[in-house]
Design a protein around this motif. Structure first.
Motif, short mmCIF file in Angstrom:
data_model
loop_
_atom_site.label_atom_id
_atom_site.label_comp_id
_atom_site.label_asym_id
_atom_site.label_seq_id
_atom_site.Cartn_x
_atom_site.Cartn_y
_atom_site.Cartn_z
N THR A 371 -0.28 -1.43 8.68
CA THR A 371 -0.91 -2.66 9.15
C THR A 371 -0.87 -2.80 10.68
O THR A 371 -1.14 -3.89 11.21
N LEU A 380 -4.85 -1.33 8.42
CA LEU A 380 -5.40 -1.51 7.08
C LEU A 380 -5.26 -2.97 6.64
O LEU A 380 -4.34 -3.67 7.07
N GLU A 384 -6.38 -2.58 1.02
CA GLU A 384 -6.15 -1.16 1.29
C GLU A 384 -4.67 -0.81 1.20
O GLU A 384 -4.30 0.25 0.68
N SER A 387 -3.65 -0.59 -2.41
CA SER A 387 -4.14 0.66 -2.98
C SER A 387 -3.26 1.84 -2.59
O SER A 387 -2.94 2.70 -3.42
N GLU A 388 -2.84 1.87 -1.32
CA GLU A 388 -1.99 2.96 -0.84
C GLU A 388 -0.62 2.94 -1.52
O GLU A 388 -0.07 3.99 -1.86
#
Length: 443
Positions: A371, A380, A384, A387-388
Motif C-alpha cells: 500500500t 495497491l 488488490e 487478492s494478494e
C-alpha cells in the motif's frame, strides 16, 4: 444512524436513565437521616479534589481518581440523597474545565446511574449503612462496588462502541480487562476508607485526601514513564528509518496494522500491546553499519547483498534483547520474515512453529509494502491487497489468520489513515463529534 446522532441519542438515554433511577430510589426509600449526609458531603469534596488533580493521559483525555470517594459515600449511607449530593459535586467538578455540554451531562449521568444501581443492589442484599453497622458486610459491599464499576465502565464502552460501530462487550473488554485487578482491589479499599471516616471522622477524611493525592501522583508518574519510554522507542525507530526515504513511517504503520490485525483475530489487550511494540521495533536492526551502503543503493540487490539484508531480523532481535522489559517480544521480532511454508528467514521456521506475533507482523509488513508507492509501481488498493493475501495464503501467510482477516469488515480499517488501531477514549469520541458538528466546545 450516523455516529453523531447515535452518540447524542445515547447520551440523552443515559441522562434519562439516571434521572429515572434517582427517582426510583427515592420512591423505594424516601426517608433521609440528614445527620448521616455529612459524610457524603465530605467525601464528595474529596472526589472534587481528585477531579481538580486530574492528569493528562493523551491529547484532551484526562485521568482522575475520584471514584473511590464516591463509592465510599454510597456504602456509608446508601440513600437517594447521597447520590444527589455526589451528582451535584460531580456537576460542579465538570464545570471547572472547558468541556462540551454533552460530555458534562454524560459524565454526571453515568455516575448517578452507577450510584443508583450500586445502592439498590446494596440495600436489596441486606446491606446496612456503615454509619449504623461498621462491620464488613461482604456480599452486599463487594457486589455494590462491582456493580458500580461495571455500570460506569459499560456506559463508557457503549458510547465508544456506538460511535465506532463496534461490539459494546468487546469494546468494554478491550478497555477494562487490564484494570480488573485494580477493580477487585477497590473492594477492600472502599471499605477501609469508609471505616476511616466512621472511626476517625474528620481525620479519616484527611487521610483519604492524602491517599487520593498519593494515588494521583502514582498513576501520573506511571503514565508519564510509559509515555516517555514509548516516545523514546518511536524516536529510535524514526532515526533508523532516516536511512531509507522509501520506508519513512514504515514501522509506525506496521505497528498500527499489527494492532488492528491482532484485534480482528480476537487477541486480548496485553497481547495486542506486546505485538504492536514488536512491530514497531521489527526493523531497528537496520541501524547496524553493515546495512547502510545497501539501504542507500539504488536498483536491485545482488545475491550477496540480499543475504546481508536477511540478517536484519537477527540484528533487530539482538537490539531488543538489550531492553529488559522487552524480553518477551524478542521471538516476534526475530522471526517476522518467516514464511508459513518454511521458506522464510532467518531460521526457516514453518507453520505454527512461527510465533503468533511474527505471523501477524508478516501480514502487516507485507500490507505496508503493497500500500506504499514505489518507484516501480503505485500503491495497491483494498481489493488488490485482499487478492494478494489470498494468493499467498498458506505459502507466505498463516491461512487461518488470512481467512479471518480478509473476511472481516474491519479489513477496511487498514486503509483508514485516521484509524490508530486503539480504542478511543470517550473524550476523543466527543471531540470527534464536536468537530463534525462544527461547534466550539463549551467554555
Amino acid at each position: 444512524m450516523s455516529m453523531k446522532t447515535s452518540v447524542i441519542a445515547y447520551v440523552y438515554a443515559i441522562v434519562a436513565a439516571a434521572a429515572a433511577s434517582l427517582v426510583g430510589l427515592y420512591v423505594y426509600q424516601p426517608d433521609v437521616n440528614v445527620l448521616f449526609l455529612a459524610g457524603a458531603g465530605w467525601l464528595t469534596l474529596v472526589a472534587f479534589l481528585g477531579t481538580v488533580l486530574s492528569y493528562r493521559v493523551q491529547g484532551s483525555t484526562f485521568g482522575a481518581v475520584s471514584f473511590i470517594p464516591f463509592l465510599t459515600a454510597f456504602v456509608l449511607y446508601p440513600s437517594w440523597a447521597t447520590v444527589a449530593i455526589v451528582g451535584t459535586g460531580a456537576f460542579i467538578a465538570e464545570m471547572i474545565k472547558p468541556k462540551m455540554a454533552i460530555k458534562r451531562a454524560f459524565n454526571v449521568a453515568q455516575i448517578v446511574l452507577a450510584g443508583c444501581f450500586a445502592i439498590a443492589v446494596y440495600i436489596t442484599l441486606g446491606g446496612l449503612p456503615l454509619l449504623l453497622d461498621p462491620e464488613f458486610q461482604a456480599i452486599p459491599h463487594a457486589t455494590a462496588v462491582v456493580v458500580f464499576l461495571f455500570v460506569n465502565t459499560l456506559s463508557v464502552a457503549a458510547a465508544i462502541g456506538f460511535a465506532e460501530g463496534k461490539s459494546v462487550i468487546k469494546t468494554w473488554y478491550e478497555g477494562n480487562s487490564a484494570g480488573l485487578v485494580y477493580d477487585v482491589v477497590a473492594i477492600p479499599v472502599v471499605y477501609g476508607f469508609a471505616r476511616a471516616y466512621v472511626d476517625w471522622g474528620g481525620w479519616g477524611v484527611a487521610v483519604l485526601c492524602a491517599l487520593v493525592l498519593g494515588l494521583r501522583l502514582t498513576y501520573q508518574s506511571k503514565h508519564q514513564l510509559e509515555t516517555t519510554n514509548k516516545e523514546l522507542l518511536e524516536l529510535f525507530v524514526q532515526t533508523v528509518e532516516f536511512r531509507d526515504p522509501y520506508t519513512s513511517g514504515h514501522s509506525q504503520r506496521v505497528s498500527r496494522y499489527s494492532r488492528i490485525i491482532a484485534q480482528v483475530i480476537g487477541l486480548g489487550p496485553k497481547d495486542i500491546e506486546r505485538i504492536s511494540t514488536a512491530a514497531l521495533l521489527h526493523d531497528v536492526g537496520k541501524i547496524h553499519e553493515i546495512f547502510a551502503p545497501i539501504l542507500s543503493k539504488p536498483g536491485r540487490l545482488t545475491p550477496e547483498e540480499r543475504a546481508i539484508m536477511e540478517l536484519h531480523p537477527i540484528k533487530s532481535a539482538e537490539l531488543v534483547a538489550k531492553i529488559s522489559d522487552l524480553q518477551d517480544i524478542i521471538p516476534a521480532v526475530r522471526h517476522h520474515h518467516e514464511n508459513w511454508d518454511g521458506t522464510g528467514y532467518p531460521d526457516r521456521l514453518e507453520g505454527r512453529d512461527i510465533p503468533l506475533g511474527s505471523r501477524i507482523i508478516m501480514f502487516a509488513d507485507t500490507i505496508d509494502a503493497m500500500t506504499t508507492d514505489r518507484p516501480y509501481r503505485k500503491a495497491l488498493g483494498e481489493a488488490e491487497v485482499r487478492s494478494e493475501l489470498r494468493k499467498f495464503r498458506g505459502i507466505q501467510f498463516d491461512p487461518t489468520i488470512c481467512d479471518v482477516l480478509v473476511a472481516s469488515p474491519d479489513f477496511a480499517r487498514l486503509f483508514d489513515q485516521n484509524d490508530s488501531g486503539r480504542v478511543q477514549s470517550l473524550t476523543q469520541i466527543f471531540e470527534l463529534v464536536r468537530r463534525r458538528m462544527k461547534t466550539p466546545a463549551v467554555a
